[in-house]
Design a protein around this motif. Sequence first.
Motif, PDB file in Angstrom:
ATOM      1  N   THR A   1       0.825  -1.208   0.000  1.00 13.75           N
ATOM      2  CA  THR A   1       0.000   0.000   0.000  1.00 13.75           C
ATOM      3  C   THR A   1       0.855   1.252   0.000  1.00 13.75           C
ATOM      4  O   THR A   1       0.652   2.164  -0.815  1.00 13.75           O
ATOM      5  N   LEU A   2       1.827   1.313   0.899  1.00  9.67           N
ATOM      6  CA  LEU A   2       2.704   2.474   0.970  1.00  9.67           C
ATOM      7  C   LEU A   2       3.554   2.589  -0.291  1.00  9.67           C
ATOM      8  O   LEU A   2       3.746   3.696  -0.821  1.00  9.67           O
ATOM      9  N   GLY A   3       4.053   1.465  -0.796  1.00  6.20           N
ATOM     10  CA  GLY A   3       4.859   1.495  -2.008  1.00  6.20           C
ATOM     11  C   GLY A   3       4.086   2.018  -3.198  1.00  6.20           C
ATOM     12  O   GLY A   3       4.597   2.835  -3.979  1.00  6.20           O
ATOM     13  N   SER A   4       2.843   1.584  -3.346  1.00  5.89           N
ATOM     14  CA  SER A   4       2.006   2.050  -4.462  1.00  5.89           C
ATOM     15  C   SER A   4       1.688   3.530  -4.320  1.00  5.89           C
ATOM     16  O   SER A   4       1.690   4.280  -5.310  1.00  5.89           O
ATOM     17  N   GLN A   5       1.424   3.959  -3.088  1.00  5.58           N
ATOM     18  CA  GLN A   5       1.112   5.370  -2.859  1.00  5.58           C
ATOM     19  C   GLN A   5       2.313   6.261  -3.180  1.00  5.58           C
ATOM     20  O   GLN A   5       2.170   7.292  -3.851  1.00  5.58           O
ATOM     21  N   LEU A   6       3.496   5.881  -2.713  1.00  5.38           N
ATOM     22  CA  LEU A   6       4.701   6.666  -2.980  1.00  5.38           C
ATOM     23  C   LEU A   6       5.026   6.690  -4.469  1.00  5.38           C
ATOM     24  O   LEU A   6       5.480   7.712  -5.005  1.00  5.38           O
ATOM     25  N   THR A   7       4.801   5.582  -5.164  1.00  6.52           N
ATOM     26  CA  THR A   7       5.051   5.527  -6.607  1.00  6.52           C
ATOM     27  C   THR A   7       4.164   6.518  -7.354  1.00  6.52           C
ATOM     28  O   THR A   7       4.606   7.188  -8.305  1.00  6.52           O
ATOM     29  N   SER A   8       2.920   6.639  -6.929  1.00  7.12           N
ATOM     30  CA  SER A   8       1.994   7.558  -7.597  1.00  7.12           C
ATOM     31  C   SER A   8       2.390   9.017  -7.412  1.00  7.12           C
ATOM     32  O   SER A   8       1.929   9.891  -8.155  1.00  7.12           O
ATOM     33  N   GLN A   9       3.227   9.308  -6.419  1.00  2.51           N
ATOM     34  CA  GLN A   9       3.611  10.693  -6.116  1.00  2.51           C
ATOM     35  C   GLN A   9       4.912  11.119  -6.791  1.00  2.51           C
ATOM     36  O   GLN A   9       5.334  12.263  -6.632  1.00  2.51           O
ATOM     37  N   VAL A  10       5.561  10.209  -7.525  1.00  2.00           N
ATOM     38  CA  VAL A  10       6.816  10.537  -8.216  1.00  2.00           C
ATOM     39  C   VAL A  10       6.491  11.258  -9.525  1.00  2.00           C
ATOM     40  O   VAL A  10       6.091  10.632 -10.512  1.00  2.00           O
ATOM     41  N   GLN A  11       6.658  12.575  -9.525  1.00  2.01           N
ATOM     42  CA  GLN A  11       6.312  13.384 -10.694  1.00  2.01           C
ATOM     43  C   GLN A  11       7.319  13.220 -11.828  1.00  2.01           C
ATOM     44  O   GLN A  11       7.004  13.492 -12.990  1.00  2.01           O
ATOM     45  N   GLU A  12       8.546  12.826 -11.492  1.00  2.00           N
ATOM     46  CA  GLU A  12       9.592  12.714 -12.513  1.00  2.00           C
ATOM     47  C   GLU A  12       9.382  11.515 -13.438  1.00  2.00           C
ATOM     48  O   GLU A  12       9.994  11.439 -14.505  1.00  2.00           O
ATOM     49  N   ALA A  13       8.556  10.564 -13.049  1.00  2.00           N
ATOM     50  CA  ALA A  13       8.328   9.352 -13.841  1.00  2.00           C
ATOM     51  C   ALA A  13       7.093   9.506 -14.719  1.00  2.00           C
ATOM     52  O   ALA A  13       6.147  10.220 -14.373  1.00  2.00           O
ATOM     53  N   THR A  14       7.112   8.836 -15.864  1.00  2.00           N
ATOM     54  CA  THR A  14       5.926   8.813 -16.709  1.00  2.00           C
ATOM     55  C   THR A  14       4.893   7.859 -16.105  1.00  2.00           C
ATOM     56  O   THR A  14       5.212   7.027 -15.248  1.00  2.00           O
TER      57      THR A  14
END
Length: 406
Positions: free
Chosen positions: A274-287
Amino acid sequence: MFRSKIKTIFLAASVTIMAASLISYPQESFSASIRGLNMWWEIVFPSLLPFFIISEMLIGFGVVKFIGVLLEPFMRPLFKVPGVGGFVWAMGMASGYPAGAKLTARLRQEGNLTRVEAERLVSFTNSSNPLFIFGAVSVGFFHNPHLGIILAVSHYLGNIAVGLLMRFYGKDERATRSSRHRKFKIREALAALHRTRIKDNRPIGKLLGDAVTSSIQTLLMIGGFIILFSVINKLLFHLHITAFLAKGVDFLLSALAFPEMLSIPLISGLFEITLGSQLTSQVQEATLRQQAMVTSFILAFSGFSVQAQVASILAQTDIRFKPFFIARILHGCFAGAFSFLLWEPFYSRIAGSTAPLDAIPVMLQEQSQILSYSYIKLAEAGPLITIFALAIYIAILFRKLKQGSP
């Protein structure tokens, strides 16, 4: 002997460091514990409890045996597992982690699976449920219901790929099994159902009470692991261990032309999805495509939190954990690869930014909206369902203790 001593020292040191960290970061630990508790009693408990209870009832009444005889011609050639594996697979997909492990362990205890068959089955029947993929990840984190479709397709295709690959694992203990199950035999399936029901001669009330007790005990254990790993993940971050581990992932991400900012979400996701998916969604530098691939890997790997739950369940049997762990790595690689391969032909052309929002097929659009709405409503009603179920569990447990007392 030397390795055993090293293991003892490592475990003792790890627990000591964790205890010291809890004292050093009490507020952070408390917040992480509350977060894990909320996830458990709002979503995990109310979503898994009905499936666990119904599964126990279906096993007791012989319905699973009936399904097993019917699905034998399908499951045996594809995955080299008995037909009952089809029931475990379906329930695992519908209810999510760790239902597949619980049902596999239960069937192993009943003698419906050999150890190798159980290890094959548990490797591809543990998956995230559609409710979590669409409701929590795609809508809750990414605010993009269309993304849930590519995540779900990649996740379940990866599961099938793992199942097909794991059919080559181990030697069959029943290699000379009779070929009488090559055809669907309704009469034989009904006979198996009747024999199983007669063999388990518990009254309906007793069977229901045992199902409720067993299911809630398992869910209490799951809740403990969710809270524990939520705290561990937070402590690792504050101790800068997550950042240290992320440096080792930076090289791999750079080789794949991924931004290094995804390394910390990926490491966090290895512990708790859950935390990993949430943090991934917040990475603006990634497509969005890169975020989908990393999220697919995290969901498929399922995190050490879920794996610890599975290990605890499998420890009640002779099923080995190592094949399951290897299967999780394979599932993560397959799911990430499917997200990459299916992006252009599947996501970009249907739900891409250049396409209108109503270009997605109506059936998939409605399914996505229903799952997202169901997840929100489940989170609202979850605590009440959990409290009510725990009250019933306490009443049943008190009654059993009272009947057992002289």
